[in-house]
Scaffold this motif. Structure first.
Motif, PDB file in Angstrom:
ATOM      1  N   ALA A 298       0.863  -1.189   0.000  1.00  0.00           N
ATOM      2  CA  ALA A 298       0.000   0.000   0.000  1.00  0.00           C
ATOM      3  C   ALA A 298       0.896   1.234   0.000  1.00  0.00           C
ATOM      4  N   ARG A 299       0.243   2.399  -0.004  1.00  0.00           N
ATOM      5  CA  ARG A 299       0.974   3.665   0.008  1.00  0.00           C
ATOM      6  C   ARG A 299       0.102   4.714   0.692  1.00  0.00           C
ATOM      7  N   VAL A 300       0.746   5.761   1.151  1.00  0.00           N
ATOM      8  CA  VAL A 300       0.029   6.854   1.805  1.00  0.00           C
ATOM      9  C   VAL A 300      -0.664   7.689   0.727  1.00  0.00           C
ATOM     10  N   GLU A 301      -1.982   7.746   0.786  1.00  0.00           N
ATOM     11  CA  GLU A 301      -2.755   8.501  -0.193  1.00  0.00           C
ATOM     12  C   GLU A 301      -2.846   9.974   0.188  1.00  0.00           C
ATOM     13  N   ALA A 302      -3.155  10.230   1.461  1.00  0.00           N
ATOM     14  CA  ALA A 302      -3.307  11.624   1.892  1.00  0.00           C
ATOM     15  C   ALA A 302      -3.248  11.685   3.409  1.00  0.00           C
TER      16      ALA A 302
END
Length: 339
Positions: A298-302
């Protein structure tokens, strides 16, 4: 008597000469045994070395070899991202989720979905009773038809008035007819033209009413606003559906709850003191409590630009790079932010 006691005393004394001779003999025996053991050991060593072949002479390593061995480190694989130690917990949520309802109040006639049903955008979820609305539509369509017929009748009368006006003008030109007849024919023609214009306006109004009624009938159909999966069926056939709660226990405000599974993400709360270690786009490893051995990339979206005063946390949205049917809304999750 005295001689007898002297003999007894001599018999009780220890003969030191015999002890010395005995100890000397013991020492000689021990030395002989040691010499014999050495001879046997030497013979055994000769036997084994002779049977096994010549011994291999060990060659000491040269300084160059030693330097090469110590200076060339073992090849290691490329370093993988390591966990930064920052772990946060949260839940799986959907960015697109809606409880679908009708825009009007009506009785539910049919429900076409159940929990778990996958629908596409525009699919019918439920149908309200539209019998009265269709009757009103028939009435408006009849009025529209009458208005169009009236326009036809007035158009025929206008053609007749035009002919009468031409005849009256011809007679007046030849001094056979009166000017009054010409004026009356002109007034009749103008009146018919005005009536036709009004009839056409009525026809346009009737068309708008018909279109509005058709739209009202369409609003009796509850459609899916987007593609997704039904996670809750909130109404049954026969119940009253209303977009606003009427305060009664038998009035439903929604037919079904729809979730767009492609919009699932994880929302976690990060302590204010650790939020500086989180940046948008940062790599994240997510683990669901239901599947502890499954690591989801996953990744940091906001980072939501506000803090929770009571808990001293800031909410972070984490986008999932992997889609799977096992990921469901409201699942508990734990994420680790990677360096």
């Amino acid at each position: 008597m005295t001689s007898q006691r002297g003999d007894q005393l001599r018999s009780l004394s220890i003969d030191r000469s015999e002890e010395t001779a005995t100890s000397g003999a013991s020492i000689l025996q021990v030395a002989g045994i040691a010499v014999l053991a050495l001879i046997i050991g030497a013979g055994g060593s000769w036997w084994f070395t002779g049977r096994s072949g010549p011994a291999i002479e060990s060659t000491p390593a040269t300084p160059a070899q030693t330097a090469t061995t110590t200076s060339s480190p073992a090849t290691t694989p490329p370093a993988m991202p390591r966990a930064s130690g920052l772990v946060a917990s949260g839940y799986v949520v959907a960015r697109r989720q809606a409880t679908v309802s009708a825009e009007i109040t009506g009785r539910i006639r049919d429900v076409f979905v159940e929990e778990g049903t996958r629908v596409e955008a525009g699919d019918i979820l439920a149908q309200l009773d539209d019998e009265r609305a269709r009757l009103d539509l028939e009435l408006l369509e009849a009025r529209l038809s009458a208005s169009r017929s009236r326009i036809g009748a007035l158009t025929a009368q206008l053609e007749e008035a035009r002919i009468v006006l031409e005849r009256a003008q011809n007679l007046a030109t030849r001094s056979i007819g009166s000017e009054a007849a010409v004026t009356a024919a002109q007034a009749q023609q103008a009146s018919l033209i005005a009536q036709i214009a009004a009839a056409r306006s009525d026809t346009v109004a009737a068309q708008v009413q018909v279109a509005s009624q058709e739209d009202l009938i369409e609003r009796h159909i509850v459609r899916a606003p987007f593609a997704g999966v039904v996670i809750a069926k909130n109404a049954q056939v026969g119940e009253i559906l209303s977009p606003a709660s009427a305060g009664g226990g038998f009035t439903r405000t929604g037919v079904a709850t729809l979730v767009d599974m492609d919009s699932l993400e994880i929302e976690v709360d990060v302590n204010e003191g650790q939020i500086g270690r989180v940046v948008p786009g940062q790599t994240v490893e997510a683990i669901l409590d239901a599947y502890p051995d499954w690591r989801i990339p996953a990744r940091v979206e906001a980072i939501i630009p506000t803090a929770d005063r009571a808990r001293a946390t800031i909410q972070v949205r984490v986008a999932l790079d992997e889609r799977d049917s096992r990921i469901l809304p409201d699942m508990a999750a734990r994420v680790t932010f990677l360096d």
